[in-house]
Motif scaffolding. Structure first.
Motif, PDB file in Angstrom:
ATOM      1  N   UNK A  41       3.109  -9.907 -12.993  1.00 48.01           N
ATOM      2  CA  UNK A  41       2.887  -9.876 -14.438  1.00 48.01           C
ATOM      3  C   UNK A  41       2.724 -11.282 -15.014  1.00 48.01           C
ATOM      4  N   UNK A  42       3.273 -12.265 -14.331  1.00 44.06           N
ATOM      5  CA  UNK A  42       3.132 -13.647 -14.781  1.00 44.06           C
ATOM      6  C   UNK A  42       1.862 -14.296 -14.246  1.00 44.06           C
ATOM      7  N   UNK A  43       1.095 -13.591 -13.427  1.00 41.56           N
ATOM      8  CA  UNK A  43      -0.187 -14.108 -12.957  1.00 41.56           C
ATOM      9  C   UNK A  43      -0.091 -15.071 -11.796  1.00 41.56           C
ATOM     10  N   UNK A  44       0.802 -14.781 -10.840  1.00 35.71           N
ATOM     11  CA  UNK A  44       0.988 -15.675  -9.702  1.00 35.71           C
ATOM     12  C   UNK A  44      -0.296 -15.812  -8.873  1.00 35.71           C
ATOM     13  N   UNK A  50      -6.236 -20.755  -8.918  1.00 36.62           N
ATOM     14  CA  UNK A  50      -6.916 -21.682  -9.821  1.00 36.62           C
ATOM     15  C   UNK A  50      -6.091 -22.893 -10.243  1.00 36.62           C
ATOM     16  N   UNK A  51      -4.777 -22.885  -9.966  1.00 39.03           N
ATOM     17  CA  UNK A  51      -3.944 -23.987 -10.427  1.00 39.03           C
ATOM     18  C   UNK A  51      -2.811 -24.239  -9.444  1.00 39.03           C
ATOM     19  N   UNK A  52      -3.160 -24.638  -8.238  1.00 41.73           N
ATOM     20  CA  UNK A  52      -2.153 -24.845  -7.188  1.00 41.73           C
ATOM     21  C   UNK A  52      -1.149 -25.931  -7.575  1.00 41.73           C
ATOM     22  N   UNK A  53      -1.618 -27.000  -8.164  1.00 41.74           N
ATOM     23  CA  UNK A  53      -0.723 -28.083  -8.561  1.00 41.74           C
ATOM     24  C   UNK A  53       0.266 -27.604  -9.630  1.00 41.74           C
ATOM     25  N   UNK A  54      -0.213 -26.851 -10.603  1.00 36.63           N
ATOM     26  CA  UNK A  54       0.674 -26.314 -11.632  1.00 36.63           C
ATOM     27  C   UNK A  54       1.701 -25.364 -11.051  1.00 36.63           C
ATOM     28  N   UNK A  55       1.271 -24.540 -10.090  1.00 44.87           N
ATOM     29  CA  UNK A  55       2.196 -23.612  -9.441  1.00 44.87           C
ATOM     30  C   UNK A  55       3.276 -24.377  -8.678  1.00 44.87           C
ATOM     31  N   UNK A  56       2.872 -25.416  -7.949  1.00 40.47           N
ATOM     32  CA  UNK A  56       3.838 -26.220  -7.193  1.00 40.47           C
ATOM     33  C   UNK A  56       4.824 -26.898  -8.139  1.00 40.47           C
ATOM     34  N   UNK A 115      11.219 -12.056 -26.802  1.00 40.48           N
ATOM     35  CA  UNK A 115      12.172 -10.944 -26.792  1.00 40.48           C
ATOM     36  C   UNK A 115      11.491  -9.672 -26.305  1.00 40.48           C
ATOM     37  N   UNK A 116      10.220  -9.494 -26.654  1.00 44.24           N
ATOM     38  CA  UNK A 116       9.475  -8.308 -26.216  1.00 44.24           C
ATOM     39  C   UNK A 116       9.354  -8.275 -24.698  1.00 44.24           C
ATOM     40  N   UNK A 117       9.221  -9.425 -24.059  1.00 46.67           N
ATOM     41  CA  UNK A 117       9.165  -9.487 -22.596  1.00 46.67           C
ATOM     42  C   UNK A 117      10.471  -8.965 -22.010  1.00 46.67           C
ATOM     43  N   UNK A 118      11.594  -9.435 -22.560  1.00 46.92           N
ATOM     44  CA  UNK A 118      12.906  -8.987 -22.075  1.00 46.92           C
ATOM     45  C   UNK A 118      13.074  -7.492 -22.325  1.00 46.92           C
ATOM     46  N   UNK A 146      10.322  -3.966 -12.200  1.00 46.20           N
ATOM     47  CA  UNK A 146       9.165  -4.722 -12.689  1.00 46.20           C
ATOM     48  C   UNK A 146       8.722  -5.767 -11.668  1.00 46.20           C
ATOM     49  N   UNK A 147       7.429  -5.902 -11.532  1.00 51.12           N
ATOM     50  CA  UNK A 147       6.862  -6.910 -10.633  1.00 51.12           C
ATOM     51  C   UNK A 147       6.579  -8.158 -11.467  1.00 51.12           C
ATOM     52  N   UNK A 148       7.625  -8.905 -11.749  1.00 48.90           N
ATOM     53  CA  UNK A 148       7.533 -10.042 -12.663  1.00 48.90           C
ATOM     54  C   UNK A 148       6.547 -11.105 -12.174  1.00 48.90           C
ATOM     55  N   UNK A 149       6.561 -11.474 -10.875  1.00 51.76           N
ATOM     56  CA  UNK A 149       5.563 -12.477 -10.445  1.00 51.76           C
ATOM     57  C   UNK A 149       4.117 -12.026 -10.697  1.00 51.76           C
TER      58      UNK A 149
END
Length: 177
Positions: free
Chosen positions: A131-134, A140-146, A110-113, A126-129
């Protein structure tokens, strides 16, 4: 690695075959033993004085398991809004109760919202991507991102197909009524 064989009893295991088993059994070979041995004076450990308690200008939430606050507490983000209410409610329960942790997790979401709404209220986009660490995810995690992109695309496609199916592809003419 060879696991130890069981003995006659199904509940017993031959511990002598486990590498490193009982390595801390000898108090003379235990580096933490002097701290646990309260029969001797160990120098500075006996003369330690509790530091003064930090004076906080904001509300500090404290677990019901602790009698007093720690000497230093975080004051950068005091509880506020709906997430703050949830946090206050969460601290009514013990840390061993799952409802305590579920409420804190919910308060974080809820704090994020609330943060996004606050940014929009102050005319900041807000630059959400970011802030989410894109960037870190891509580095470091291309497979997870995909995987995340595929899941979001799948959910979006499913919602679009369900919306199209629900409307039946028809546009009703309400002007004839």
């Amino acid at each position: 690695m060879n696991l130890p064989q069981k003995t006659d009893s199904p509940a017993l295991v031959d511990t002598s075959a486990i590498p490193g088993w009982g390595v801390d059994a000898d108090p003379q070979n235990d580096p933490t033993y002097p701290m646990r041995d309260q029969t001797q004076d160990h120098g500075l450990t006996r003369r330690w004085e509790r530091p003064p308690i930090q004076h906080a200008e904001v509300e500090i939430l404290q677990s019901i398991e602790h009698v007093r606050r720690p000497a230093v507490v975080g004051t950068s983000t005091p509880p506020s809004g709906v997430s703050g209410i949830l946090r206050r409610v969460a601290f009514r329960w013990s840390e061993s109760n799952w409802i305590h942790w579920l409420l804190l997790l919910g308060a974080d979401r809820i704090n994020v919202v609330e943060g996004v709404v606050d940014d929009l209220a102050h005319a900041r986009l807000p630059n959400i991507p970011a802030e989410m660490g894109i960037r870190a995810e891509l580095a470091h995690n291309k497979r997870g991102f995909a995987t995340k992109v595929a899941v979001v695309a799948g959910i979006g496609l499913t919602i679009a197909l369900l919306a199209k199916r629900r409307s039946g592809g028809k546009i009703e003419d309400r002007s004839r009524s």
